[in-house]
Design a protein around this motif. Structure first.
Motif, mmCIF file in Angstrom:
data_model
loop_
_atom_site.group_PDB
_atom_site.id
_atom_site.type_symbol
_atom_site.label_atom_id
_atom_site.label_comp_id
_atom_site.label_asym_id
_atom_site.label_seq_id
_atom_site.Cartn_x
_atom_site.Cartn_y
_atom_site.Cartn_z
ATOM 1 N N GLU A 1 -2.470 14.600 -28.656
ATOM 2 C CA GLU A 1 -1.403 15.063 -29.538
ATOM 3 C C GLU A 1 -1.659 14.668 -30.991
ATOM 4 O OE1 GLU A 1 3.300 14.307 -29.427
ATOM 5 O OE2 GLU A 1 2.526 15.460 -27.737
ATOM 6 N N ASN A 2 -2.416 13.591 -31.200
ATOM 7 C CA ASN A 2 -2.745 13.189 -32.567
ATOM 8 C C ASN A 2 -3.657 14.198 -33.265
ATOM 9 O OD1 ASN A 2 -4.760 12.105 -30.614
ATOM 10 N ND2 ASN A 2 -5.811 11.424 -32.460
ATOM 11 N N LEU A 3 -4.286 15.087 -32.497
ATOM 12 C CA LEU A 3 -5.151 16.108 -33.101
ATOM 13 C C LEU A 3 -4.371 17.338 -33.543
ATOM 14 C CD1 LEU A 3 -8.214 15.973 -30.668
ATOM 15 C CD2 LEU A 3 -7.663 14.514 -32.624
ATOM 16 N N GLY A 4 -3.104 17.404 -33.137
ATOM 17 C CA GLY A 4 -2.268 18.545 -33.504
ATOM 18 C C GLY A 4 -1.889 19.355 -32.278
ATOM 19 N N GLU A 5 -0.600 19.421 -31.976
ATOM 20 C CA GLU A 5 -0.142 20.126 -30.778
ATOM 21 C C GLU A 5 -0.608 21.573 -30.723
ATOM 22 O OE1 GLU A 5 4.059 17.947 -29.523
ATOM 23 O OE2 GLU A 5 4.034 20.051 -30.104
ATOM 24 N N ARG B 1 2.861 29.356 -30.765
ATOM 25 C CA ARG B 1 4.116 28.660 -30.504
ATOM 26 C C ARG B 1 5.304 29.551 -30.878
ATOM 27 N NH1 ARG B 1 5.610 23.194 -30.095
ATOM 28 N NH2 ARG B 1 3.487 22.541 -30.591
ATOM 29 N N ALA B 2 6.309 29.570 -30.009
ATOM 30 C CA ALA B 2 7.522 30.348 -30.266
ATOM 31 C C ALA B 2 8.396 29.634 -31.294
ATOM 32 C CB ALA B 2 8.292 30.549 -28.969
ATOM 33 N N GLY C 1 14.354 25.464 -27.964
ATOM 34 C CA GLY C 1 13.967 25.154 -26.591
ATOM 35 C C GLY C 1 12.531 25.541 -26.330
ATOM 36 N N LEU C 2 12.232 26.824 -26.437
ATOM 37 C CA LEU C 2 10.874 27.295 -26.187
ATOM 38 C C LEU C 2 9.901 26.763 -27.231
ATOM 39 C CD1 LEU C 2 9.001 28.991 -24.430
ATOM 40 C CD2 LEU C 2 9.682 31.011 -25.749
ATOM 41 N N ARG C 3 10.385 26.564 -28.453
ATOM 42 C CA ARG C 3 9.490 26.042 -29.488
ATOM 43 C C ARG C 3 9.091 24.594 -29.208
ATOM 44 N NH1 ARG C 3 14.376 26.232 -33.622
ATOM 45 N NH2 ARG C 3 15.211 24.111 -33.440
ATOM 46 N N GLY C 4 9.817 23.920 -28.322
ATOM 47 C CA GLY C 4 9.469 22.554 -27.946
ATOM 48 C C GLY C 4 8.398 22.470 -26.876
ATOM 49 N N LEU C 5 7.933 23.617 -26.387
ATOM 50 C CA LEU C 5 6.889 23.629 -25.363
ATOM 51 C C LEU C 5 5.567 23.187 -25.981
ATOM 52 C CD1 LEU C 5 5.969 24.367 -22.474
ATOM 53 C CD2 LEU C 5 5.612 26.712 -23.299
ATOM 54 N N ARG C 6 5.030 22.069 -25.506
ATOM 55 C CA ARG C 6 3.807 21.518 -26.090
ATOM 56 C C ARG C 6 2.551 22.236 -25.602
ATOM 57 N NH1 ARG C 6 7.116 16.650 -25.692
ATOM 58 N NH2 ARG C 6 7.128 15.613 -27.729
ATOM 59 N N LEU C 7 2.632 22.860 -24.441
ATOM 60 C CA LEU C 7 1.476 23.553 -23.863
ATOM 61 C C LEU C 7 1.890 24.971 -23.506
ATOM 62 C CD1 LEU C 7 -1.364 23.705 -22.591
ATOM 63 C CD2 LEU C 7 -0.377 22.720 -20.503
ATOM 64 N N GLY C 8 1.286 25.957 -24.173
ATOM 65 C CA GLY C 8 1.617 27.346 -23.881
ATOM 66 C C GLY C 8 0.422 28.185 -23.487
ATOM 67 N N ARG C 9 -0.780 27.686 -23.742
ATOM 68 C CA ARG C 9 -1.994 28.492 -23.611
ATOM 69 C C ARG C 9 -2.338 28.806 -22.158
ATOM 70 N NH1 ARG C 9 -6.675 23.986 -25.012
ATOM 71 N NH2 ARG C 9 -8.089 25.630 -24.324
ATOM 72 N N ARG C 10 -3.345 29.650 -21.995
ATOM 73 C CA ARG C 10 -3.800 30.065 -20.673
ATOM 74 C C ARG C 10 -4.505 28.890 -19.989
ATOM 75 N NH1 ARG C 10 -3.438 35.125 -19.130
ATOM 76 N NH2 ARG C 10 -3.140 35.868 -21.273
#
Length: 463
Positions: free
Chosen positions: A353-357, A368-369, A373-382
């Motif tokens: 996380e120190n490298l940038g979410e 990132r949305a 709520g959805l914008r708080g999702l730290r992992l969205g990728r495939r």
């Protein structure tokens, strides 16, 4: 440490991803607790651990991409150090353990960096997250602290994220060890959740378990009967019969690989019917999310599918209304779950996380949305085989958030505010969390699953 070949291979793979210049990994320094010789428990920088493996302060690793040489910078211990600490290995011995040929005293690092900078060679560094590291780096280069960010390398960030995101078999073994410690911690918390116990007593005992079997906690313990506060580090409440105790905690192994689990149990050992209703929805959510976890699927889509499970369950209870899919599309469910489904995990509990979410959890395909709520999702990728992530849905009744949304008539067509306020005031919150490895064909829960069904939790608390 792992075998030296593991670290050599990691550095070689890194060298293949960046064209030229110097790559600098600065290890962490000791940090004073209240005077210089009384320090906080030392925690090495995770990327330094990944590529150089040495869990000692005051070291730096340097890779010269143009010559191919790799250096370990550090000072040998003096006789004064040895008197207090015992005999210590020399820097050359430490370097040999990780497959590095060249060593230099730490005070030679400044000349290396200044010469490279004067020759307009690129010096690649990762983002800084500690003030003492920024000061050290600037002193080495003899630059103003405002110039430090000019050396942060996006190429290096992306390369490190790519490598560290995929966990090898050695890392998975460590994560399983961390999970075993976490299992003991959570079962102990359940067994201690009795009326009259101060939360601090439980927190102290389970922290002791992490220290007995591993290096430390993977993050400060979240343990509270006020589970509607997402990251509640206050442990001063006396447990009351009929309340819910939320415990979110994990351990680090001696090699600093993390676990991170959450369980919610009834103080006194028996869920009420109302608690069972909400708990069952969250349990359905986590199980559905795990079932969807496999390579090629975006975690953002899994988050939204889990949100639909929660919205459907809340609608059936009369706390929400309308079409659950429409409610999720509008973000109405986020009043009950205002956070993301999960994050990467590994050497950091929120890995890298120190490298940038946005570098770790997102990419050019999945952005990132902006929705609450959805914008708080730290992992969205495939997802890819080798990813390790958390799955942690929850339902919370947060008084201030409910009152704000009601007053502003936010999503009033999807939320039954009167029922929420009249019947669930003081309910608290429920969160469940497991750690998941993405495999070639699907997924695997890391370690033995901590008791999670209603019957399993109640049985554990009785035993």
């Amino acid at each position: 440490m792992f075998k030296k070949e593991v670290y050599s291979e990691r550095r070689n793979r890194l060298k293949n991803k960046i064209k030229s210049g110097l790559i600098l990994f600065m290890g962490n320094q000791e940090s004073a607790f209240n005077y210089p010789d009384n320090t906080y428990h030392f925690r090495q920088d995770s990327s330094f651990l990944y590529f150089f493996g040495l869990d000692l302060p005051n070291l730096a690793g340097l890779i010269d991409l143009d010559s191919g040489k790799e250096y370990l910078f550090g000072n040998d211990f003096t006789i004064d150090d040895i008197i207090w600490m015992g005999k210590q290995p020399e820097i050359k011995e430490l370097a040999a353990e990780i497959g590095i040929e060249y060593t230099e005293p730490l005070d030679h690092l400044g000349n290396f960096l200044r010469n490279a900078n004067n020759q307009e060679r690129i010096i690649h560094v990762l983002p800084f997250y500690r003030g003492d590291t920024i000061i050290q780096f600037c002193n080495l280069l003899q630059i103003n602290h405002t110039e430090a960010e000019n050396f942060i390398s996006v190429d290096l960030i992306k390369a490190v994220v790519e490598l560290r995101s995929i966990k090898d078999k050695y890392e998975v073994e460590e994560l399983i060890k961390a999970a075993a410690i976490g299992y003991k911690m959570h079962v102990t918390s359940m067994k201690m959740a009795k009326p009259g116990i101060i939360e601090q007593e439980i927190a102290g005992v389970i922290e002791g378990i992490s220290l007995s079997y591993g290096a430390s906690l993977s993050f400060p313990i979240i343990l509270s009967q006020n589970g509607e506060t997402l990251h509640n580090h206050f442990h001063g409440n006396i447990l009351e019969e009929g309340r819910l105790l939320l415990t979110d905690t994990g351990a680090e192994t001696n090699m600093h690989y993390a676990s991170d689990n959450t369980r919610t149990c009834p103080v006194g050992g028996k869920f009420s019917q109302k608690q069972k209703d909400i708990y069952s929805i969250v349990l359905s959510g986590i199980n559905h999310g795990i079932s969807l976890t496999k390579p090629g699927v975006t975690y953002q889509s899994i988050h939204l599918e889990v949100a639909k499970v929660l919205a459907k369950g809340l609608t059936e209870l009369g706390l929400m209304k309308g079409n659950p899919e429409d409610a999720v599309r509008e973000g109405a469910h986020a009043m009950f779950m205002p956070h993301g489904l999960g994050h990467m995990m590994g050497l950091d509990v929120h890995d890298m996380e120190n490298l940038g979410e946005d570098y770790v959890g997102y990419d050019n395909e999945i952005k990132r949305a902006t929705q609450f709520g959805l914008r708080g999702l730290r992992l969205g990728r495939r997802l890819q085989p080798g990813f390790v992530l958390t799955n942690e849905p929850g339902i919370y009744f947060i008084p201030d958030l409910i009152q704000k949304w009601k007053a502003e008539k936010i999503n009033s067509s999807f939320i039954n505010y009167d029922k929420v306020l009249n019947e669930y005031s003081g309910f608290g919150g429920i969160r469940l969390e497991d750690d998941i490895l993405v495999t070639e064909t699907g997924h695997q829960i890391i370690g033995k699953r901590i008791p999670i069904t209603i019957d399993e939790v109640e049985e554990t608390m009785r035993s």
